[in-house]
Enzyme design. Structure first.
Site, PDB file in Angstrom:
ATOM      1  N   SER A 148       0.852  -1.189   0.000  1.00 36.92           N
ATOM      2  CA  SER A 148       0.000   0.000   0.000  1.00 36.92           C
ATOM      3  C   SER A 148       0.882   1.231   0.000  1.00 36.92           C
ATOM      4  O   SER A 148       1.910   1.279   0.649  1.00 36.92           O
ATOM      5  CB  SER A 148      -0.947   0.030   1.202  1.00 36.92           C
ATOM      6  N   HIS A 184      -4.711  -1.323  -3.250  1.00 36.09           N
ATOM      7  CA  HIS A 184      -3.876  -2.512  -3.290  1.00 36.09           C
ATOM      8  C   HIS A 184      -3.836  -3.189  -4.665  1.00 36.09           C
ATOM      9  O   HIS A 184      -3.505  -4.355  -4.783  1.00 36.09           O
ATOM     10  CB  HIS A 184      -4.298  -3.518  -2.214  1.00 36.09           C
ATOM     11  N   HIS A 232      -3.072  -9.928   2.001  1.00 38.83           N
ATOM     12  CA  HIS A 232      -2.618  -9.844   3.389  1.00 38.83           C
ATOM     13  C   HIS A 232      -3.206 -10.990   4.216  1.00 38.83           C
ATOM     14  O   HIS A 232      -4.297 -11.483   3.918  1.00 38.83           O
ATOM     15  CB  HIS A 232      -3.036  -8.518   4.022  1.00 38.83           C
ATOM     16  N   TYR A 260      -4.557 -10.784   7.033  1.00 33.38           N
ATOM     17  CA  TYR A 260      -5.830 -10.399   7.677  1.00 33.38           C
ATOM     18  C   TYR A 260      -7.041 -10.602   6.787  1.00 33.38           C
ATOM     19  O   TYR A 260      -8.172 -10.511   7.243  1.00 33.38           O
ATOM     20  CB  TYR A 260      -5.772  -8.958   8.198  1.00 33.38           C
ATOM     21  N   GLU A 261      -6.813 -10.898   5.490  1.00 35.07           N
ATOM     22  CA  GLU A 261      -7.948 -11.181   4.613  1.00 35.07           C
ATOM     23  C   GLU A 261      -8.520 -12.567   4.868  1.00 35.07           C
ATOM     24  O   GLU A 261      -9.597 -12.907   4.371  1.00 35.07           O
ATOM     25  CB  GLU A 261      -7.525 -11.034   3.139  1.00 35.07           C
ATOM     26  N   ALA A 301       4.118  -0.250   3.375  1.00 34.95           N
ATOM     27  CA  ALA A 301       3.928   0.958   4.170  1.00 34.95           C
ATOM     28  C   ALA A 301       4.023   0.538   5.627  1.00 34.95           C
ATOM     29  O   ALA A 301       3.576  -0.548   5.982  1.00 34.95           O
ATOM     30  CB  ALA A 301       2.557   1.552   3.893  1.00 34.95           C
ATOM     31  N   MET A 313       1.835  -4.923   8.457  1.00 36.95           N
ATOM     32  CA  MET A 313       0.976  -6.117   8.432  1.00 36.95           C
ATOM     33  C   MET A 313       1.288  -7.005   7.227  1.00 36.95           C
ATOM     34  O   MET A 313       0.413  -7.718   6.735  1.00 36.95           O
ATOM     35  CB  MET A 313      -0.503  -5.706   8.368  1.00 36.95           C
ATOM     36  N   SER A 314       2.517  -6.967   6.746  1.00 37.04           N
ATOM     37  CA  SER A 314       2.811  -7.743   5.519  1.00 37.04           C
ATOM     38  C   SER A 314       4.269  -8.196   5.519  1.00 37.04           C
ATOM     39  O   SER A 314       4.922  -8.242   6.560  1.00 37.04           O
ATOM     40  CB  SER A 314       2.537  -6.869   4.285  1.00 37.04           C
ATOM     41  N   ASN A 332       3.552   6.959   8.829  1.00 37.05           N
ATOM     42  CA  ASN A 332       3.017   7.576  10.049  1.00 37.05           C
ATOM     43  C   ASN A 332       3.866   7.129  11.234  1.00 37.05           C
ATOM     44  O   ASN A 332       4.442   6.050  11.196  1.00 37.05           O
ATOM     45  CB  ASN A 332       1.563   7.125  10.276  1.00 37.05           C
ATOM     46  N   HIS A 373      -6.053   4.640   6.917  1.00 38.53           N
ATOM     47  CA  HIS A 373      -5.493   4.049   5.700  1.00 38.53           C
ATOM     48  C   HIS A 373      -5.309   5.103   4.597  1.00 38.53           C
ATOM     49  O   HIS A 373      -4.377   5.024   3.807  1.00 38.53           O
ATOM     50  CB  HIS A 373      -6.421   2.920   5.230  1.00 38.53           C
TER      51      HIS A 373
HETATM   52  N1  HPA Z   1       0.774  -0.045  11.797  1.00 38.83           N
HETATM   53  C1  HPA Z   1       0.612  -1.142  11.042  1.00 38.83           C
HETATM   54  N2  HPA Z   1       0.628  -1.129   9.717  1.00 38.83           N
HETATM   55  C2  HPA Z   1       0.842   0.063   9.116  1.00 38.83           C
HETATM   56  C3  HPA Z   1       1.014   1.250   9.847  1.00 38.83           C
HETATM   57  C4  HPA Z   1       0.988   1.184  11.268  1.00 38.83           C
HETATM   58  O1  HPA Z   1       1.137   2.193  11.978  1.00 38.83           O
HETATM   59  N3  HPA Z   1       1.200   2.250   8.937  1.00 38.83           N
HETATM   60  C5  HPA Z   1       1.138   1.678   7.706  1.00 38.83           C
HETATM   61  N4  HPA Z   1       0.916   0.354   7.807  1.00 38.83           N
END
Ligand code: HPA
Length: 267
Positions: free
Chosen positions: A33, A65, A88, A90-91, A118, A206-207, A230, A242
């Site tokens: 992402s 995505h 991912h 989580y899907e 990301a 998360m990947s 972030n 997101h």
């Molecule tokens: N946490 C988890 N996954 C992310 C984050 C985060 O702060 N930023 C972008 N993907």
């Protein structure tokens, strides 16, 4: 169609070669992402296939995505296979679907894979939003593994030192860090972010970790790059979303694309 994941990857690689008209690829890249806009900068598109046309791929569920495989030709004539988006954990489709792109690339003869993502920055003291960070190692807290059985893969050097050195030759200012993966899809609590800092993590996402493991199993050389979108939850007090992650990708696309193009050209 095979149900064995390795045979399914062979089927997908054959379908990919016939759909693109190409028989060999110099590298594969997985655009996480925020990274999809950077793909346009890597090279000229010579073919594009919706992943739904290839055996074993799940259609994308998250905005931003992608869901396509593109072949580009770089300035120096190298062919790169670019996965615009990923599945991912989580899907809920299982680790084997998450790593299917990596296994397909390996089955297609690729020897080098670039995994991008990301990530939340766990070290806002030294990291700026919009900066790329090379993944030096990972901590897999996803609770999953793409390998079943007694295959004891060595993970001493998941993320190639050689490839990291090559990136540093291109841009000496890029930092390195340890990527931690949670399953998601929730962002973390501030307490979890404090824990991850204590554990030695530098980025949270998360990947990537399952794909990196599958890539090492297949003997690929791996480069991992996080885009810090972030600061981790609670480090600055702002809530996470997101859309912010995608926006950082859009605003850094040119820089990230140029970096990746240079990397592919020098492989
Ligand atoms: N946490 C988890 N996954 C992310 C984050 C985060 O702060 N930023 C972008 N993907």
């Amino acid at each position: 169609m095979s149900t064995n994941p390795y045979n399914l990857a062979q089927d997908a690689a054959a379908a990919l070669k016939s759909a693109t008209g190409l028989d060999t690829f110099d590298a594969a890249l997985v655009m996480g992402s925020g990274w999809v806009p950077a793909a346009d900068v890597i090279g000229q598109t010579v073919a594009e296939v919706p992943v739904g046309d290839l055996p074993g791929f799940a259609p994308p569920v998250v905005a931003g995505h992608g869901g396509k495989v593109r072949v580009v030709r770089t300035e120096s004539g190298k062919h790169a296979l670019i996965f615009l988006g990923r599945t991912h954990l989580y899907e809920g489709r299982g680790p084997e679907v998450v790593v299917h792109g990596v296994r397909t690339a390996a089955a297609a003869g690729v020897r080098t894979i670039v995994l991008t993502n990301a990530a939340g920055g766990l070290r806002p003291e030294t990291q700026n939003v919009g900066d790329p960070v090379l993944i030096s190692d990972h901590i897999n807290m996803s609770g999953a593994n793409p390998i079943t059985g007694t295959t004891f893969i060595d993970l001493t050097e998941v993320y190639s030192k050689r490839l990291r050195a090559l990136v540093h030759e291109i841009d000496p200012s890029i930092a390195e860090g340890v990527y931690v993966a949670f399953r998601g899809p929730t962002y973390e609590t501030p307490a979890e972010i404090r824990m991850l800092r204590t554990l030695g993590g530098d980025m949270i996402g998360m990947s990537t970790v399952l794909e990196a493991i599958a890539a090492r199993e297949a003997g690929l050389e791996v480069l991992g790059v996080s885009l810090v979108t972030n600061p981790g939850a609670g480090l600055v007090g702002e809530p996470l979303n997101h859309e912010e992650v995608l926006e950082v990708g859009r605003s850094t696309a040119a820089r990230m694309g140029v970096l990746l193009a240079k990397v592919v050209d020098r492989l």
